[in-house]
Design an enzyme around this catalytic site. Structure first.
Site, mmCIF file in Angstrom:
data_model
loop_
_atom_site.group_PDB
_atom_site.id
_atom_site.type_symbol
_atom_site.label_atom_id
_atom_site.label_comp_id
_atom_site.label_asym_id
_atom_site.label_seq_id
_atom_site.Cartn_x
_atom_site.Cartn_y
_atom_site.Cartn_z
ATOM 1 N N HIS A 10 0.824 -1.214 0.000
ATOM 2 C CA HIS A 10 0.000 0.000 0.000
ATOM 3 C C HIS A 10 0.857 1.263 0.000
ATOM 4 C CE1 HIS A 10 1.095 0.768 4.172
ATOM 5 N NE2 HIS A 10 0.946 -0.541 4.371
ATOM 6 N N GLY A 11 0.247 2.387 -0.326
ATOM 7 C CA GLY A 11 0.930 3.674 -0.238
ATOM 8 C C GLY A 11 1.178 4.080 1.202
ATOM 9 N N GLU A 12 2.000 5.108 1.359
ATOM 10 C CA GLU A 12 2.304 5.601 2.710
ATOM 11 C C GLU A 12 1.007 5.926 3.446
ATOM 12 O OE1 GLU A 12 5.504 8.756 3.913
ATOM 13 O OE2 GLU A 12 3.557 9.775 3.727
ATOM 14 N N SER A 13 0.909 5.438 4.682
ATOM 15 C CA SER A 13 -0.311 5.629 5.463
ATOM 16 C C SER A 13 -0.059 6.536 6.656
ATOM 17 C CB SER A 13 -0.844 4.277 5.953
ATOM 18 O OG SER A 13 0.020 3.728 6.931
ATOM 19 N N ASN A 16 1.768 4.768 9.254
ATOM 20 C CA ASN A 16 3.208 4.651 9.034
ATOM 21 C C ASN A 16 3.973 5.816 9.645
ATOM 22 O OD1 ASN A 16 2.858 3.336 5.676
ATOM 23 N ND2 ASN A 16 3.199 2.207 7.549
ATOM 24 N N GLU A 86 -2.268 -7.113 7.402
ATOM 25 C CA GLU A 86 -1.018 -7.098 8.167
ATOM 26 C C GLU A 86 -1.216 -7.890 9.460
ATOM 27 O OE1 GLU A 86 2.143 -7.146 8.516
ATOM 28 O OE2 GLU A 86 2.481 -5.207 7.577
ATOM 29 N N ARG A 113 12.355 -11.825 19.172
ATOM 30 C CA ARG A 113 13.143 -12.899 19.789
ATOM 31 C C ARG A 113 12.242 -13.984 20.369
ATOM 32 N NH1 ARG A 113 15.853 -8.288 21.582
ATOM 33 N NH2 ARG A 113 14.954 -8.450 23.666
ATOM 34 N N ARG A 114 10.949 -13.680 20.504
ATOM 35 C CA ARG A 114 9.983 -14.644 21.030
ATOM 36 C C ARG A 114 8.856 -14.757 20.002
ATOM 37 N NH1 ARG A 114 11.455 -11.606 25.592
ATOM 38 N NH2 ARG A 114 9.596 -10.276 25.480
#
Length: 223
Positions: A10-13, A16, A86, A113-114
């Site tokens: 997708h484009g910048e949201s 973001n 997502e 890491r988990r």
């Protein structure tokens, strides 16, 4: 007969750049820059006389808004697919990244890491997300054998496609990919191939953005 799967970020949201945890609550769609990125992608598709058989999009607003531009360029309706979403953030949805870190101390820094630890209560872990995204992409290909599929989705889903094909499962060291907003990643799937069924044709193709000033990495906690 091979199937082509074209994944478009997708484009910048707003999520973001704020940054906000952008699930169905926190995602309020594209920024002005994101809309311009989507316009440039659509212009490129028209100029290249690009054709596809079917167009899907994640049900999150930033993907839906991007998909409208792609739809106009391709002359195809947008088919919703929630499996293209997502990573689902659960109760962190709509919080700022700072609020998320405060409410679940230590989780943000240790999540990768988990890999079996949920993003927040009610949310997905990296492991469950990989499984869900991989199954969703596999289902798209199975549904449209021999066709060209365009799917407007998210950085995490594209990253999952790369990780899964390259054998980077949830318990291996995570390799991050810098994926541009509206960047295009193309896979070819050939079930009759003797060895690997998947071929990576191109990754993060964002040539249509060459006239825009450089952007940040466009990466929020939920991309």
């Amino acid at each position: 007969m091979s199937t082509e799967l074209i994944l478009v970020r997708h484009g910048e949201s707003v999520a973001n750049v704020t940054p906000v945890i952008g699930g169905m609550t926190g995602d309020v769609g594209l920024t002005d820059r994101g809309r311009r990125q989507a316009e440039l992608l659509a212009e490129r598709l028209r100029a290249e006389k690009f054709e596809a058989d079917v167009l899907y999009a994640s049900t999150l607003p930033r993907a839906q808004q991007t998909a409208r531009y792609v739809s106009q360029a391709l002359g195809l309706p947008v088919l919703d697919d929630a499996e293209l979403q997502e990573l689902r953030p659960g109760d962190a949805d709509g919080l700022s990244v700072g609020e998320w870190k405060s409410r679940w101390p230590g989780l943000a820094d240790g999540m990768w890491r988990r890999p079996f630890q949920a993003f927040a209560s009610g949310g997905e872990s990296w492991a469950t997300f990989l499984a869900r995204a991989g199954a969703g992409l596999t289902e798209l290909v199975a549904r449209h054998p021999g066709e060209r599929i365009v799917a407007v989705t998210h950085g995490g889903v594209i990253e999952a496609s790369l990780a899964l094909v390259f054998g980077l499962g949830p318990t291996t060291a995570r390799v991050k990919f810098a994926l541009a907003n509206t960047g295009v990643t193309t896979w070819r799937h050939d079930p009759a191939a003797d060895a690997a069924h998947w071929t990576l044709v191109s990754v993060n193709d964002a040539a249509h953005l060459s006239g825009l000033a450089p952007e940040g990495d466009g990466l929020s906690a939920i991309r």
